[in-house]
Design a protein around this motif. Structure first.
Motif, PDB file in Angstrom:
ATOM      1  N   GLN A 199       0.834  -1.203   0.000  1.00  0.00           N
ATOM      2  CA  GLN A 199       0.000   0.000   0.000  1.00  0.00           C
ATOM      3  C   GLN A 199       0.871   1.257   0.000  1.00  0.00           C
ATOM      4  OE1 GLN A 199      -2.931   0.324   3.158  1.00  0.00           O
ATOM      5  NE2 GLN A 199      -3.318   2.472   2.694  1.00  0.00           N
TER       6      GLN A 199
ATOM      7  N   ASP B 146      -6.157   4.798  -0.844  1.00  0.00           N
ATOM      8  CA  ASP B 146      -5.573   4.706   0.502  1.00  0.00           C
ATOM      9  C   ASP B 146      -6.653   4.528   1.562  1.00  0.00           C
ATOM     10  OD1 ASP B 146      -2.885   4.877  -0.159  1.00  0.00           O
ATOM     11  OD2 ASP B 146      -2.711   7.002   0.320  1.00  0.00           O
TER      12      ASP B 146
ATOM     13  N   LEU C 292      -8.144   1.016   1.373  1.00  0.00           N
ATOM     14  CA  LEU C 292      -7.212  -0.004   1.856  1.00  0.00           C
ATOM     15  C   LEU C 292      -7.013   0.090   3.358  1.00  0.00           C
ATOM     16  CD1 LEU C 292      -4.636   0.181  -1.066  1.00  0.00           C
ATOM     17  CD2 LEU C 292      -6.255  -1.680  -0.608  1.00  0.00           C
TER      18      LEU C 292
ATOM     19  N   LEU D 258      -3.364  -5.645  -5.577  1.00  0.00           N
ATOM     20  CA  LEU D 258      -2.565  -4.479  -5.207  1.00  0.00           C
ATOM     21  C   LEU D 258      -1.137  -4.604  -5.733  1.00  0.00           C
ATOM     22  CD1 LEU D 258      -2.996  -1.822  -3.758  1.00  0.00           C
ATOM     23  CD2 LEU D 258      -2.189  -2.916  -1.661  1.00  0.00           C
TER      24      LEU D 258
END
Length: 189
Positions: free
Chosen positions: A4, A85, A88, A110
């Motif tokens: 991430q 963001d 996630l 991802l």
């Protein structure tokens, strides 16, 4: 760093890059069949689709082809990066992402997104004669991931991915990644 975090950093660099490429820019890119305007639409459209998928409870991606690019696309990428963001952080990466009716684990999706934007960022930067410097550790993670996604069934003439380009094993990680992804690291407009 996490995937991430790596995606966030790559998308930030992509937005900065798009801001430096005039909205009316045209010309070839190392990504066959995608001149600059088409590749800009592709990266914004698919980032929208992925972000929508991670933002929806059912994980369904939207239609990437239905997305229009506003100006140079940099503001869209920043906004999508922030939405991604938030999704996630709320746990969306722990559930499947559905692309065209096929579901894949969120963490796999991802990692694929990271690869997509590392390489397409390089494509756009190379076409515009601008630098592209993704994080070396993030590139190493993608170099470990990407070969598992490539096979003779999807890489080569007329396939999803171009045939790999031989690159020395001791070449920089970005050169090895673009070679693996079917681009010549020495490509110039």
């Amino acid at each position: 760093m996490t995937t991430q975090t790596d995606v966030h950093a790559t998308l930030t660099e992509l937005a900065d890059l798009l801001e430096r490429i005039p909205a009316e820019a045209d010309g070839p890119t190392p990504c066959d069949d995608f001149p600059i305007p088409a590749l800009r639409r592709h990266v914004v459209g698919w980032l929208t689709a992925f972000t929508d998928g991670f933002s929806r409870p059912d994980g369904a991606c939207s239609d990437a082809d239905a997305v229009a690019v506003a100006g140079d696309g940099s503001a869209q990428v920043r906004g999508l990066r922030d939405r991604l963001d938030a999704a996630l952080t709320a746990g969306a990466g722990e559930r499947p992402l559905s692309i065209g009716g096929s579901a894949m684990p969120g963490d796999l999706a991802l990692a694929m997104i990271l690869w997509e934007y590392q390489v397409h960022g390089w494509d756009l930067a190379r076409a515009a004669g601008l630098p592209w410097n993704p994080d070396v550790d993030a590139l190493a993670a993608t170099l470990a991931f990407a070969p598992g996604m490539l096979s003779p069934d999807n890489q080569g003439e007329g396939m999803t991915f171009a045939a790999p380009v031989p690159v020395p094993e001791d070449a920089p990680p970005l050169d090895r990644l673009v070679g693996l992804s079917g681009r010549r690291p020495d490509w110039a407009a």
